[in-house]
Design an enzyme around this catalytic site. Structure first.
Site, PDB file in Angstrom:
ATOM      1  N   PRO A  70       0.834  -1.209   0.000  1.00 40.73           N
ATOM      2  CA  PRO A  70       0.000   0.000   0.000  1.00 40.73           C
ATOM      3  C   PRO A  70       0.868   1.259   0.000  1.00 40.73           C
ATOM      4  CG  PRO A  70      -0.710  -1.555   1.693  1.00 40.73           C
ATOM      5  CD  PRO A  70       0.598  -2.038   1.170  1.00 40.73           C
ATOM      6  N   HIS A  71       0.529   2.187  -0.864  1.00 38.96           N
ATOM      7  CA  HIS A  71       1.252   3.454  -0.943  1.00 38.96           C
ATOM      8  C   HIS A  71       0.434   4.439  -1.767  1.00 38.96           C
ATOM      9  CE1 HIS A  71       2.310   1.351  -4.627  1.00 38.96           C
ATOM     10  NE2 HIS A  71       2.610   2.517  -5.165  1.00 38.96           N
ATOM     11  N   ALA A  72       0.766   5.692  -1.576  1.00 39.89           N
ATOM     12  CA  ALA A  72       0.159   6.767  -2.358  1.00 39.89           C
ATOM     13  C   ALA A  72       1.271   7.752  -2.699  1.00 39.89           C
ATOM     14  CB  ALA A  72      -0.955   7.440  -1.556  1.00 39.89           C
TER      15      ALA A  72
END
Length: 140
Positions: free
Chosen positions: A63-65
Site C-alpha cells: 500500500p502506498h500513495a
C-alpha cells in the site's frame, strides 16, 4: 533496512475487508507521525479508481500513495494478517508492507531491497508464519 522501525511492525488477526486492512496497515505510521490521517483514505481512493495496483506478488501488498497525498516522512510499516484479506479481484493477501515516501526518490533503494527479500518464496512463507512482531521485524 533502516526505513523500518520496530514500532511500525504489527500482527493482526483479520480485517473485515481490504479497506479496513489498508486503514490498519497505516495505523502505526500515522500514530508515529510518518503520514497524515488522510493518507490511508488516499490509498483507498486510488485503489477504487485504478484497481489493486498494490498487489506485488502472491500474498503480498505494498500500500502506498503519492508523497503529496499525505506522506510526511519516508518510512515503512509492516502488517501481517493471520487471515487473508481478499481484494475485489479475488486475491488474498496477508503481508502488507505500507510505504510512506516523502518524495519520489528516497524510497527507491528500499524498494530494491524489498524486491530482493520477497523474491525468496520460502522466506516469504516464513514471514507469513511469524509468531510475533519481533520475529517478523527480524526478516527486514
Amino acid at each position: 533496512m533502516n526505513l523500518l522501525q520496530r514500532e511500525n511492525v504489527q500482527i493482526c488477526s483479520s480485517a473485515a475487508d481490504w479497506r479496513e486492512a489498508i486503514r490498519s496497515s497505516c495505523r502505526l505510521l500515522e500514530e508515529h507521525g510518518y503520514i497524515e490521517e488522510r493518507y490511508k483514505e488516499e490509498i483507498i481512493g486510488n485503489l477504487e479508481k485504478m484497481g489493486p495496483y498494490i498487489l506485488l506478488a502472491e500474498n503480498i501488498a505494498l500500500p502506498h500513495a503519492r508523497p503529496e497525498q499525505g506522506a510526511i516522512r519516508t518510512q515503512l510499516g509492516v502488517t501481517l494478517f493471520r487471515e487473508p484479506v481478499v481484494f475485489e479481484n479475488g486475491e488474498g493477501v496477508q503481508l502488507f508492507i505500507t510505504l510512506a515516501a516523502a518524495d519520489s526518490e528516497s524510497h527507491l533503494e528500499v524498494l530494491m531491497q524489498i524486491s530482493e527479500l520477497l523474491s525468496d518464496e520460502e522466506q516469504v512463507e516464513r514471514m507469513i508464519h511469524s509468531t510475533d512482531e519481533d520475529e517478523l521485524f527480524h526478516f527486514f
